[in-house]
Design a protein around this motif. Structure first.
Motif, PDB file in Angstrom:
ATOM      1  N   ASN A  67       0.832  -1.200   0.000  1.00 37.28           N
ATOM      2  CA  ASN A  67       0.000   0.000   0.000  1.00 37.28           C
ATOM      3  C   ASN A  67       0.866   1.249   0.000  1.00 37.28           C
ATOM      4  OD1 ASN A  67      -2.265  -1.620   0.230  1.00 37.28           O
ATOM      5  ND2 ASN A  67      -2.217  -1.578   2.464  1.00 37.28           N
ATOM      6  N   ALA A  68       0.223   2.378  -0.238  1.00 33.42           N
ATOM      7  CA  ALA A  68       0.945   3.647  -0.213  1.00 33.42           C
ATOM      8  C   ALA A  68       1.350   4.029   1.205  1.00 33.42           C
ATOM      9  CB  ALA A  68       0.080   4.740  -0.823  1.00 33.42           C
ATOM     10  N   ASN A  69       0.647   3.504   2.216  1.00 33.10           N
ATOM     11  CA  ASN A  69       0.950   3.830   3.612  1.00 33.10           C
ATOM     12  C   ASN A  69       2.058   2.964   4.196  1.00 33.10           C
ATOM     13  OD1 ASN A  69      -1.101   5.706   3.528  1.00 33.10           O
ATOM     14  ND2 ASN A  69      -2.624   4.271   4.302  1.00 33.10           N
ATOM     15  N   ASP A  70       2.445   1.903   3.519  1.00 38.86           N
ATOM     16  CA  ASP A  70       3.477   1.010   4.042  1.00 38.86           C
ATOM     17  C   ASP A  70       4.825   1.711   4.048  1.00 38.86           C
ATOM     18  OD1 ASP A  70       1.559  -0.908   4.277  1.00 38.86           O
ATOM     19  OD2 ASP A  70       2.142  -2.010   2.483  1.00 38.86           O
ATOM     20  N   ARG A  71       5.641   1.373   5.062  1.00 41.64           N
ATOM     21  CA  ARG A  71       6.966   1.972   5.185  1.00 41.64           C
ATOM     22  C   ARG A  71       8.013   0.887   5.290  1.00 41.64           C
ATOM     23  NH1 ARG A  71       7.753   6.590   8.983  1.00 41.64           N
ATOM     24  NH2 ARG A  71       9.788   6.341   8.043  1.00 41.64           N
ATOM     25  N   LEU A  72       9.154   1.153   4.728  1.00 42.07           N
ATOM     26  CA  LEU A  72      10.289   0.238   4.791  1.00 42.07           C
ATOM     27  C   LEU A  72      11.185   0.714   5.926  1.00 42.07           C
ATOM     28  CD1 LEU A  72      11.652  -2.159   3.260  1.00 42.07           C
ATOM     29  CD2 LEU A  72      13.006  -0.435   2.092  1.00 42.07           C
ATOM     30  N   ARG A  73      11.446  -0.175   6.890  1.00 40.43           N
ATOM     31  CA  ARG A  73      12.266   0.180   8.050  1.00 40.43           C
ATOM     32  C   ARG A  73      13.428  -0.809   8.147  1.00 40.43           C
ATOM     33  NH1 ARG A  73       8.907   3.698  10.916  1.00 40.43           N
ATOM     34  NH2 ARG A  73       6.714   3.449  10.398  1.00 40.43           N
ATOM     35  N   LYS A  74      14.628  -0.267   8.284  1.00 34.76           N
ATOM     36  CA  LYS A  74      15.834  -1.100   8.352  1.00 34.76           C
ATOM     37  C   LYS A  74      16.018  -1.689   9.747  1.00 34.76           C
ATOM     38  CE  LYS A  74      19.471  -0.412   5.810  1.00 34.76           C
ATOM     39  NZ  LYS A  74      19.275  -1.326   4.736  1.00 34.76           N
ATOM     40  N   ILE A  75      16.434  -2.939   9.744  1.00 38.37           N
ATOM     41  CA  ILE A  75      16.833  -3.606  10.986  1.00 38.37           C
ATOM     42  C   ILE A  75      18.344  -3.439  11.092  1.00 38.37           C
ATOM     43  CG2 ILE A  75      16.975  -5.838  12.151  1.00 38.37           C
ATOM     44  CD1 ILE A  75      14.494  -6.685  10.613  1.00 38.37           C
ATOM     45  N   THR A  76      18.847  -3.232  12.293  1.00 36.58           N
ATOM     46  CA  THR A  76      20.300  -3.118  12.435  1.00 36.58           C
ATOM     47  C   THR A  76      20.954  -4.409  11.956  1.00 36.58           C
ATOM     48  OG1 THR A  76      20.171  -3.901  14.714  1.00 36.58           O
ATOM     49  CG2 THR A  76      20.153  -1.522  14.375  1.00 36.58           C
ATOM     50  N   PRO A  77      22.097  -4.331  11.291  1.00 33.54           N
ATOM     51  CA  PRO A  77      22.743  -5.543  10.796  1.00 33.54           C
ATOM     52  C   PRO A  77      23.020  -6.529  11.933  1.00 33.54           C
ATOM     53  CG  PRO A  77      23.770  -3.609   9.852  1.00 33.54           C
ATOM     54  CD  PRO A  77      22.815  -3.126  10.905  1.00 33.54           C
ATOM     55  N   VAL A  78      22.768  -7.798  11.664  1.00 37.35           N
ATOM     56  CA  VAL A  78      22.940  -8.852  12.658  1.00 37.35           C
ATOM     57  C   VAL A  78      24.209  -9.623  12.304  1.00 37.35           C
ATOM     58  CG1 VAL A  78      21.945 -10.955  13.613  1.00 37.35           C
ATOM     59  CG2 VAL A  78      20.452  -9.056  12.976  1.00 37.35           C
ATOM     60  N   VAL A  79      25.129  -9.718  13.252  1.00 37.60           N
ATOM     61  CA  VAL A  79      26.343 -10.514  13.095  1.00 37.60           C
ATOM     62  C   VAL A  79      26.383 -11.486  14.255  1.00 37.60           C
ATOM     63  CG1 VAL A  79      28.858 -10.489  12.962  1.00 37.60           C
ATOM     64  CG2 VAL A  79      27.551  -8.596  11.981  1.00 37.60           C
ATOM     65  N   THR A  80      26.403 -12.776  13.938  1.00 36.31           N
ATOM     66  CA  THR A  80      26.407 -13.790  14.992  1.00 36.31           C
ATOM     67  C   THR A  80      27.066 -15.058  14.466  1.00 36.31           C
ATOM     68  OG1 THR A  80      25.023 -14.963  16.584  1.00 36.31           O
ATOM     69  CG2 THR A  80      24.123 -14.677  14.393  1.00 36.31           C
ATOM     70  N   ASN A  81      27.373 -15.950  15.384  1.00 31.89           N
ATOM     71  CA  ASN A  81      27.959 -17.219  14.967  1.00 31.89           C
ATOM     72  C   ASN A  81      26.844 -18.220  14.679  1.00 31.89           C
ATOM     73  OD1 ASN A  81      27.263 -17.213  17.667  1.00 31.89           O
ATOM     74  ND2 ASN A  81      28.764 -18.771  18.210  1.00 31.89           N
ATOM     75  N   LEU A  82      27.165 -19.217  13.857  1.00 31.79           N
ATOM     76  CA  LEU A  82      26.199 -20.262  13.522  1.00 31.79           C
ATOM     77  C   LEU A  82      26.322 -21.418  14.502  1.00 31.79           C
ATOM     78  CD1 LEU A  82      26.522 -20.276   9.633  1.00 31.79           C
ATOM     79  CD2 LEU A  82      24.650 -19.369  10.991  1.00 31.79           C
ATOM     80  N   ALA A  83      25.385 -22.334  14.445  1.00 29.04           N
ATOM     81  CA  ALA A  83      25.316 -23.418  15.423  1.00 29.04           C
ATOM     82  C   ALA A  83      26.409 -24.464  15.215  1.00 29.04           C
ATOM     83  CB  ALA A  83      23.945 -24.088  15.370  1.00 29.04           C
ATOM     84  N   ALA A  84      26.572 -24.961  14.014  1.00 27.12           N
ATOM     85  CA  ALA A  84      27.390 -26.160  13.821  1.00 27.12           C
ATOM     86  C   ALA A  84      28.895 -25.930  13.893  1.00 27.12           C
ATOM     87  CB  ALA A  84      27.009 -26.850  12.532  1.00 27.12           C
ATOM     88  N   PRO A  85      29.544 -25.401  12.900  1.00 28.20           N
ATOM     89  CA  PRO A  85      30.993 -25.226  13.071  1.00 28.20           C
ATOM     90  C   PRO A  85      31.269 -24.041  13.991  1.00 28.20           C
ATOM     91  CG  PRO A  85      30.356 -24.830  10.771  1.00 28.20           C
ATOM     92  CD  PRO A  85      29.118 -25.073  11.551  1.00 28.20           C
ATOM     93  N   PRO A  86      32.171 -24.190  14.906  1.00 29.49           N
ATOM     94  CA  PRO A  86      32.410 -23.119  15.886  1.00 29.49           C
ATOM     95  C   PRO A  86      32.979 -21.842  15.263  1.00 29.49           C
ATOM     96  CG  PRO A  86      33.949 -24.934  16.226  1.00 29.49           C
ATOM     97  CD  PRO A  86      32.999 -25.362  15.164  1.00 29.49           C
ATOM     98  N   ASN A  87      33.602 -21.942  14.108  1.00 28.15           N
ATOM     99  CA  ASN A  87      34.215 -20.751  13.510  1.00 28.15           C
ATOM    100  C   ASN A  87      33.374 -20.161  12.369  1.00 28.15           C
ATOM    101  OD1 ASN A  87      34.578 -22.806  11.737  1.00 28.15           O
ATOM    102  ND2 ASN A  87      36.756 -22.443  11.392  1.00 28.15           N
ATOM    103  N   ALA A  88      32.120 -20.576  12.211  1.00 31.81           N
ATOM    104  CA  ALA A  88      31.250 -20.056  11.146  1.00 31.81           C
ATOM    105  C   ALA A  88      30.459 -18.854  11.654  1.00 31.81           C
ATOM    106  CB  ALA A  88      30.303 -21.149  10.669  1.00 31.81           C
TER     107      ALA A  88
END
Length: 161
Positions: A63-84
């Motif tokens: 719609n014309a009333n919808d707005r796009l809002r940025k989420i702060t960039p997410v940096v995190t480790n993954l579950a399986a390999p410890p260095n991913a």
């Protein structure tokens, strides 16, 4: 000499062949000119008709009333390999929210995205199908977390290292 005069009456002479060739050439030139005039007028009519066609407006799913809002960039480790590690930048499309409500929803969804990304392995998000599943899961979580106020979560960048 009598044979020469007899043959002249039976076979056409050089001037007769030249005249016939000239006549065929003139007919060919005339037919080519008429065909080219016909093609030019046809192309001109087509180009004029295409200029008159109005462009259709681009339809949007939002719609014309919808707005796009940025989420702060997410940096995190993954579950399986410890260095991913994974880094994701995303935005959400919201409906009629005040700035205060929107900042609360964006913060909650950012936290939820980070928590969800910590449970993934690189194999789960590999390829087009994995990316599609990730997108669907994040959209579902954003919709649930915001009580239906978020229309869509858009993944802008995704880097796995």
């Amino acid at each position: 000499m009598a044979d020469d005069t007899a043959n002249e009456g039976q076979r056409p002479g050089f001037m007769q062949w030249f005249g016939a060739l000239l006549l065929v050439t003139a007919l060919s030139v005339g037919a080519g000119a008429l065909a080219s005039l016909h093609l030019m007028s046809t192309f001109q009519r087509i180009s004029e008709s295409q200029k008159e066609v109005p462009e259709k407006p681009i339809s949007s799913a939002f719609n014309a009333n919808d707005r796009l809002r940025k989420i702060t960039p997410v940096v995190t480790n993954l579950a399986a390999p410890p260095n991913a590690w994974i880094r994701m930048e995303a935005s959400i499309v919201t409906d009629k929210l005040t700035e205060e409500e929107a900042s609360i929803v964006v913060a909650r969804i950012g936290e939820d995205v980070a928590a969800y990304l910590r449970t993934l392995t690189p194999a789960q998000i590999e390829g087009a199908r994995g990316l599609q599943y990730l997108r669907e899961d994040l959209n579902e979580r954003a919709l649930t977390r915001s009580s239906g106020k978020v229309r869509e979560l858009i993944i802008e960048t995704l880097v796995v290292q």
